[in-house]
Design a protein around this motif. Structure first.
Motif, short mmCIF file in Angstrom:
data_model
loop_
_atom_site.label_atom_id
_atom_site.label_comp_id
_atom_site.label_asym_id
_atom_site.label_seq_id
_atom_site.Cartn_x
_atom_site.Cartn_y
_atom_site.Cartn_z
N GLU A 40 0.82 -1.22 0.00
CA GLU A 40 0.00 0.00 0.00
C GLU A 40 0.85 1.26 0.00
O GLU A 40 0.39 2.34 -0.31
N GLU A 41 2.08 1.12 0.42
CA GLU A 41 3.07 2.17 0.19
C GLU A 41 4.45 1.52 0.14
O GLU A 41 4.65 0.43 0.70
N ILE A 42 5.36 2.18 -0.55
CA ILE A 42 6.69 1.59 -0.74
C ILE A 42 7.76 2.62 -0.40
O ILE A 42 7.68 3.78 -0.80
N THR A 43 8.75 2.17 0.38
CA THR A 43 9.96 2.98 0.60
C THR A 43 11.13 2.23 -0.01
O THR A 43 11.32 1.05 0.27
N LEU A 44 11.88 2.92 -0.86
CA LEU A 44 13.08 2.29 -1.43
C LEU A 44 14.30 2.90 -0.75
O LEU A 44 14.34 4.10 -0.48
N VAL A 45 15.28 2.06 -0.48
CA VAL A 45 16.50 2.54 0.14
C VAL A 45 17.68 2.03 -0.67
O VAL A 45 17.71 0.87 -1.10
#
Ligand code: M6R
Length: 341
Positions: A40-45
């Motif tokens: 439902e949400e994405i954080t890329l690192v």
């Protein structure tokens, strides 16, 4: 080992159609599909070049997938963490970059589902992440990331495609052919402008902004020429002060919604006497007429233009570094993978 190429970097640039094609051909398993569909949400690192592919993903995916996407630098994440919720994706060629590992561990400790995109089977990141999507670039020897960048984009575009129910199947299956078309692009005129420059700017808009960041990183890394990537509209907010007839600007200017405003940005830079090297689609005579050097790319889907323009910028750095007789595969002060925070 270099297969007749002068450097591993050039060999790896030429392996890019295959790296892209293989990553798409092998595809993803059901576990990956399930995690991506339910996010439902994405954080890329990520760090370095991998950070740039993550930024490109944000530009491509956010409007199509309709979910919030954040992109964080590995080195900042641990000390200034974003909201720790939703799927956290580490993008890392080596699977060993210490800052990226620390960030992913932190996300995991906060019960976020974790996901890895990597090129190295069995690497540290695959042991931390709940789910892994392998890119199929094969071993990358040159310190400068090239084929791993393209394979990361293949993996990230596959994620967009999963979220869009296969809308890009056909485009992804054929994208390697367009990459193939630009490999032999003659860069001599552009190199002649860059090799004597002290500073080079790279500008673009939308996904071509991180493409420009990557173009500048590559130029710095292997030719030691100071280069800056900028969102094209930002140059007039300060960097214009640096424009001179000795400061080339590389403008990534394919067709699309931002084309007219890019053309007007290019005219503003010309008015400050900066020589312009422009990447535009074949046959774009409007652009060709106003710039100093025009580099044609095939007229394709915008996602494919992200790939072809990136490859042209790799070639520009490579040939400039060759002209300056730099140590291309092992640039000074750098290691292939950065295992300290
Ligand atoms: O292995 P990783 O993708 O985590 O590496 C991240 C960066 O160190 C790497 O992309 C670096 O920026 C490249 N040498 C750039 O060409």
């Amino acid at each position: 080992k270099k297969g007749g190429f002068a450097h591993f970097m050039l060999k790896e640039i030429f392996e890019q159609p295959q790296a892209f094609y293989e990553t798409i051909r092998v595809g993803v398993d059901d576990a990956v599909r399930k995690v991506i569909r339910s996010a439902e949400e994405i954080t890329l690192v990520a760090c370095g070049t991998s950070y740039h592919t993550a930024l490109i993903f944000k530009y491509l995916a956010e409007p199509l997938c309709n979910i919030p996407i954040r992109v964080e630098l590995g080195s900042e994440f641990k000390y200034y963490p974003p909201p720790l919720r939703g799927l956290v994706i580490a993008v890392t060629q080596s699977g060993e970059t210490a800052d990226t590992m620390a960030a992913l561990k932190m996300a995991k400790a906060h019960n976020c589902p974790t996901f890895a995109i990597t090129n190295v089977q069995g690497s540290t990141v695959t042991r931390i992440a709940d789910t892994t999507l392998m890119m199929r670039a094969g071993p990358e020897i040159s310190v400068a990331a090239t084929k791993s960048y393209i394979a990361q984009l293949a993996a990230l575009m596959q994620i967009v495609n999963i979220r869009c129910d296969g809308a890009f199947d056909d485009m992804l299956a054929h994208a390697h052919l367009a990459i193939d078309e630009v490999l032999l692009q003659d860069m001599a005129d552009a190199v002649a402008l860059c090799r004597t420059a002290e500073h080079v700017f790279f500008v673009g808009r939308g996904p071509f902004y991180p493409v420009s960041l990557e173009g500048a990183l590559k130029m710095k890394e292997i030719s030691y020429i100071h280069a800056e990537g900028y969102a094209a509209g930002e140059l007039k907010h300060g960097p214009f002060a640096l424009l001179t007839p000795e400061t080339p600007v590389v403008a990534v200017c394919p067709p699309g919604a931002t084309y007219p405003v890019m053309v007007s940005n290019i005219k503003e830079m010309k008015a400050r006497r900066a020589p312009i090297i422009a990447l535009g689609v074949k046959g774009d005579s409007e652009l060709e007429e106003i710039v100093d050097i025009f580099i044609p790319i095939p007229d394709t889907h915008p996602m494919v233009q992200v790939l072809t323009t990136s490859v042209v910028l790799q070639l520009l750095s490579y040939h400039t570094a060759c002209a300056l007789q730099c140590d291309i595969d092992k640039p000074r002060n750098l290691a292939k993978s950065v295992t300290v925070e």
